[in-house]
Design a protein around this motif. Structure first.
Motif, short mmCIF file in Angstrom:
data_model
loop_
_atom_site.label_atom_id
_atom_site.label_comp_id
_atom_site.label_asym_id
_atom_site.label_seq_id
_atom_site.Cartn_x
_atom_site.Cartn_y
_atom_site.Cartn_z
N MET A 195 18.24 -104.48 -9.74
CA MET A 195 18.80 -103.55 -8.81
C MET A 195 20.35 -104.07 -8.47
SD MET A 195 18.77 -101.45 -6.63
CE MET A 195 17.32 -100.25 -6.44
N TRP A 196 20.99 -103.19 -8.94
CA TRP A 196 22.68 -104.37 -9.38
C TRP A 196 23.59 -104.35 -8.01
CZ3 TRP A 196 26.72 -100.36 -11.04
CH2 TRP A 196 27.08 -99.65 -10.94
N THR A 197 22.58 -103.06 -6.75
CA THR A 197 23.59 -103.32 -6.15
C THR A 197 23.85 -104.15 -4.90
OG1 THR A 197 22.44 -100.20 -6.46
CG2 THR A 197 24.00 -101.64 -4.02
N ARG A 198 22.71 -104.87 -5.27
CA ARG A 198 22.48 -106.13 -3.78
C ARG A 198 23.44 -106.75 -4.57
NH1 ARG A 198 18.02 -106.94 -1.00
NH2 ARG A 198 17.21 -105.24 -0.72
N LEU A 215 26.68 -106.20 -5.82
CA LEU A 215 28.18 -106.04 -5.83
C LEU A 215 28.60 -106.63 -4.39
CD1 LEU A 215 27.47 -102.66 -7.03
CD2 LEU A 215 28.35 -104.39 -7.80
N PRO A 216 30.28 -106.56 -4.72
CA PRO A 216 30.67 -106.87 -3.94
C PRO A 216 31.20 -106.51 -2.27
CG PRO A 216 32.23 -107.53 -6.22
CD PRO A 216 30.65 -106.59 -5.99
N HIS A 217 31.41 -105.14 -2.96
CA HIS A 217 31.21 -104.32 -1.18
C HIS A 217 29.61 -104.65 -0.20
CE1 HIS A 217 29.25 -101.12 -3.16
NE2 HIS A 217 28.68 -100.62 -2.41
N ILE A 218 28.76 -104.57 -0.96
CA ILE A 218 27.22 -104.79 -0.02
C ILE A 218 27.96 -106.26 0.29
CG2 ILE A 218 24.79 -105.08 -0.73
CD1 ILE A 218 25.77 -102.27 -0.66
N ASP A 219 28.35 -107.64 -0.50
CA ASP A 219 28.48 -108.35 0.32
C ASP A 219 29.41 -108.19 1.59
OD1 ASP A 219 28.32 -111.01 0.57
OD2 ASP A 219 30.45 -111.42 -0.01
N VAL A 220 30.28 -107.20 1.86
CA VAL A 220 31.05 -107.08 2.37
C VAL A 220 30.42 -106.48 4.04
CG1 VAL A 220 32.69 -105.55 3.41
CG2 VAL A 220 33.07 -106.66 1.56
N VAL A 221 29.23 -105.76 3.47
CA VAL A 221 27.93 -104.93 4.58
C VAL A 221 27.05 -106.19 5.20
CG1 VAL A 221 26.19 -103.30 4.98
CG2 VAL A 221 28.16 -102.44 3.35
N ARG A 222 26.62 -106.88 3.52
CA ARG A 222 25.75 -108.23 4.35
C ARG A 222 26.65 -108.94 5.26
NH1 ARG A 222 25.31 -109.79 0.23
NH2 ARG A 222 23.43 -109.09 -0.43
N PHE A 268 18.17 -99.79 -0.83
CA PHE A 268 19.64 -99.96 0.65
C PHE A 268 18.85 -100.25 2.00
CE2 PHE A 268 23.06 -98.20 3.33
CZ PHE A 268 24.28 -99.71 3.07
N ALA A 269 18.52 -99.62 2.46
CA ALA A 269 17.60 -99.57 4.08
C ALA A 269 16.73 -101.18 4.30
CB ALA A 269 17.07 -98.03 4.45
N TYR A 270 16.11 -101.22 3.41
CA TYR A 270 16.10 -102.48 3.36
C TYR A 270 15.95 -103.12 3.87
CZ TYR A 270 11.24 -105.18 2.92
OH TYR A 270 10.32 -105.51 3.29
N ALA A 330 26.55 -93.62 2.15
CA ALA A 330 25.77 -94.31 2.18
C ALA A 330 26.31 -94.78 4.22
CB ALA A 330 24.87 -95.10 2.22
N SER A 331 25.82 -94.37 5.10
CA SER A 331 26.81 -95.53 6.69
C SER A 331 25.33 -95.96 7.11
CB SER A 331 27.07 -93.68 7.05
OG SER A 331 25.76 -93.18 7.50
N VAL A 332 25.99 -96.97 7.87
CA VAL A 332 25.10 -97.85 8.86
C VAL A 332 25.14 -97.68 10.29
CG1 VAL A 332 24.28 -100.35 9.28
CG2 VAL A 332 25.06 -99.01 6.74
N SER A 333 25.12 -97.44 10.97
CA SER A 333 25.73 -97.18 12.53
C SER A 333 25.48 -97.88 13.74
CB SER A 333 25.27 -96.04 13.05
OG SER A 333 25.94 -94.70 12.48
N GLY A 334 26.02 -98.61 14.49
CA GLY A 334 25.62 -99.53 15.74
C GLY A 334 25.79 -99.22 17.12
N THR A 335 25.94 -99.85 17.79
CA THR A 335 26.15 -99.31 19.07
C THR A 335 27.67 -99.90 18.83
OG1 THR A 335 25.51 -101.70 20.07
CG2 THR A 335 23.74 -99.85 20.40
N ALA A 336 28.54 -100.04 18.21
CA ALA A 336 30.21 -100.96 18.30
C ALA A 336 30.87 -100.35 17.33
CB ALA A 336 29.93 -102.57 18.09
N GLY A 337 29.76 -99.12 16.41
CA GLY A 337 30.53 -98.67 15.43
C GLY A 337 30.25 -99.01 14.26
N ARG A 338 30.49 -98.45 13.02
CA ARG A 338 29.74 -97.98 11.97
C ARG A 338 30.62 -97.99 10.16
NH1 ARG A 338 31.70 -92.63 13.54
NH2 ARG A 338 32.23 -91.32 12.03
N LEU A 339 29.35 -98.12 8.89
CA LEU A 339 29.56 -98.83 8.25
C LEU A 339 30.06 -97.67 7.37
CD1 LEU A 339 28.70 -102.15 7.47
CD2 LEU A 339 31.20 -101.45 7.91
N GLU A 340 31.16 -96.72 6.42
CA GLU A 340 30.28 -95.73 5.75
C GLU A 340 31.48 -95.54 4.03
OE1 GLU A 340 33.17 -92.99 7.03
OE2 GLU A 340 31.58 -91.64 8.96
N ILE A 341 29.65 -95.96 3.72
CA ILE A 341 30.83 -96.01 1.74
C ILE A 341 30.39 -94.88 1.52
CG2 ILE A 341 29.33 -97.36 0.03
CD1 ILE A 341 27.99 -99.18 1.56
#
Length: 330
Positions: A125-128, A130-137, A187-189, A239-250
């Motif tokens: 699962m090559w996405t896992r 990638l550098p930008h996913i490491d930023v999300v992590r 990704f969501a998992y 894709a996006s990840v949203s939290g109480t302090a902000g969100r990430l958009e890809i």
């Protein structure tokens, strides 16, 4: 390029194997030194295109090749179990293209075989990797977004009815789920740390495979996820990840090397990460595999085998909800 150099055998000379080999040779120190196919002519044509030393007209000959350190299993999903077990029985570590297998029972067979032999096995699962996913992590680990409340991701490509025949074929584990939906689901998992509930709805083709699905999930800490896929149309693939302090958009094609933007609760962009290159993203999983193999590891911390198995169980559950079964699954 800093990853250790290893010698790869490629099992199956299809399109993904060609993309993967091109990325490997362009941006890593490793090389494909052998290619295996049921057709010696196809193997030889692949070898000629990529400067591969040895061609084999059977998969058994490939995995027995003493000049390879690992096998990249790039055959259709329906064959992954058989081919991964063949390589493991020959003492070869395996990088198995996603989806890892057709179902969780087959995944368990491969994982058990790798663990019994102490051999490295990783889902490609090559996405896992990638550098930008490491930023999300890192953002998730550092609590940059506050408490995570929602994740959204979609993956739609116009692949039916005029795309690859295997996508319409139940006997080849066709359908949108294993080819397309696996990206937003994985990704969501990863973002949510698992699912506490999964609810799916979708439509089927006349051949009985899924044409597309919408999957609603709930994470273990009550965050929600909305995930979708279709092989009937091209969608934004964002894709996006949203939290109480902000969100990430890809941006679109979120599963490829990409840009990640940090947005505050007033919709202002605070920061962004741009991938160094949007080419040859498949090389990152190969580089990670080479590091793991050289270090004597048997699985990846970025995508552990138990997580691969759990995601396959979730895909099984979704197929059951949609009414999709593959011939010969048992």
């Amino acid at each position: 390029m800093d990853a250790p150099a290893i010698r790869w055998g490629v099992l199956g000379p299809g399109g993904i194997a060609r993309d993967w080999t091109a990325a490997l040779h362009a941006t890593t120190a490793s090389r494909v030194t052998a290619i295996g196919s049921r057709s010696l002519d196809r193997a030889q044509a692949f070898a000629a295109d990529f400067g591969v030393e040895r061609s084999h007209g059977s998969y058994a000959e490939l995995v027995a090749d003493d000049g390879i350190d690992a096998v990249y299993v790039a055959s259709p999903h329906s064959e992954h179990r058989e081919h991964a077990l063949l390589a493991l029985a020959a003492g070869k570590p395996v990088l198995v293209e996603k989806a890892f297998t057709r179902n969780a029972a087959e995944a368990a067979d491969v994982i058990d075989s790798a663990r019994e032999r102490g051999l490295l096995a990783v889902e490609a699962m090559w996405t896992r990797f990638l550098p930008h996913i490491d930023v999300v992590r890192r953002c998730l680990e550092d609590g940059v977004l506050g408490d995570i409340r929602a994740v959204e991701a979609d993956h739609g490509q116009l692949l039916y009815p005029d795309g690859p025949r295997r996508l319409a074929a139940p006997e080849l584990a066709g359908g949108a789920l294993l080819d397309l939906a696996i990206y937003p689901i994985s990704f969501a998992y990863f973002v949510l740390g698992g699912f506490a509930a999964v609810q799916a709805t979708g439509t089927l083709t006349e051949t009985g495979v899924d044409a597309g699905e919408t999957v609603a999930v709930v994470g273990p800490r009550d965050a929600i996820g909305t995930l979708g896929s279709t092989m009937l149309a091209k969608t934004p693939c964002a894709a996006s990840v949203s939290g109480t302090a902000g969100r990430l958009e890809i941006d679109g094609w979120f599963y490829q090397p990409n840009t990640v933007r940090l947005i505050d609760t007033d919709d202002r962009e605070l920061d962004r990460y741009d991938s160094p290159s949007r080419e040859h993203g498949l090389a990152y999983e190969a580089a990670e595999f080479a590091r793991l193999l050289t270090a004597g590891k048997s699985e990846s911390d970025l995508l552990p085998l138990d997580e691969t198995l759990r995601i396959m169980q979730i895909l099984d559950d979704i197929r059951a909800q949609l009414g999709v079964a593959f011939p010969g699954e048992g």
